[in-house]
Design an enzyme around this catalytic site. Structure first.
Site, PDB file in Angstrom:
ATOM      1  CB  SER A   1      43.536  45.115  40.091  1.00 16.45           C
ATOM      2  OG  SER A   1      42.463  44.370  39.813  1.00 16.45           O
TER       3      SER A   1
ATOM      4  CB  ALA B   1      41.646  38.039  45.400  1.00 15.09           C
ATOM      5  CD  GLU B   2      38.435  41.923  40.656  1.00 13.19           C
ATOM      6  OE1 GLU B   2      37.874  42.637  39.140  1.00 13.19           O
ATOM      7  OE2 GLU B   2      37.731  40.904  40.779  1.00 13.19           O
ATOM      8  CB  THR B   3      42.386  44.670  45.753  1.00 16.27           C
ATOM      9  OG1 THR B   3      41.142  44.855  45.936  1.00 16.27           O
ATOM     10  CG2 THR B   3      43.223  46.096  46.028  1.00 16.27           C
TER      11      THR B   3
END
Length: 163
Positions: free
Chosen positions: A79, A74-76
């Protein structure tokens, strides 16, 4: 950073970064952690980022996909979307990540799709939906990134005065 292959970027984004001599594939890769976890970014634009990750190798002791692995995916993806929204003059720094895990997955690939909730001048927020191979929602996540100005090259060599 990690290597990515066959990422679909909008042509205008490729052109913008090419004029700066920036390797877009390396800049928007999954990074070292994402590479170790098998994250592959398939499609990337400020409007939508799609990536996959294998369940195998990313499980907790019960054999289920680890919640932290879903958070990495999710963060990848969020971002990457934030960086593309910010453009070449901004860098995205994650400041808040929330993940709700809906169901366990024991095998196969999970796919994450990040779409913008808010895209402003100083922050960008993306919703990331992670699904299993049958299209069932595994995790709902929300990432907010601070968009900071890219340091100017002439500032990089100036001493820090603490002011």
């Amino acid at each position: 950073m990690g290597e990515q292959q066959n990422v679909k970027f909008p042509q205008e984004v490729i052109d913008e970064y090419a004029t700066l001599g920036v390797d877009l594939q390396a800049l928007f890769s999954a990074g070292h952690l994402g590479t170790r976890m098998g994250v592959q970014i398939l499609e990337a634009s400020a409007e939508r980022v799609v990536g996959t990750m294998p369940v195998e190798g990313n499980t907790q002791p019960y054999g289920l996909l680890h919640g932290g692995a879903s958070a990495v995916l999710a963060e990848t993806l969020g971002s990457v979307g934030s960086m593309l929204h910010g453009g070449t003059s901004k860098i995205a720094v994650g400041v808040d990540l929330n993940c709700t895990h809906h169901r366990g997955v024991r095998s196969g690939l999970v796919t994450g799709v990040a779409t913008p909730v808010h895209r402003g001048r100083s922050t960008a927020t993306y919703e990331i939906v992670i699904s299993d191979e049958e299209g069932r929602r595994v995790c709902s996540a929300r990432l907010t990134c601070l968009l900071r100005d890219t340091p100017r090259s002439d500032q990089a060599n100036e001493p820090n005065t603490g002011a």
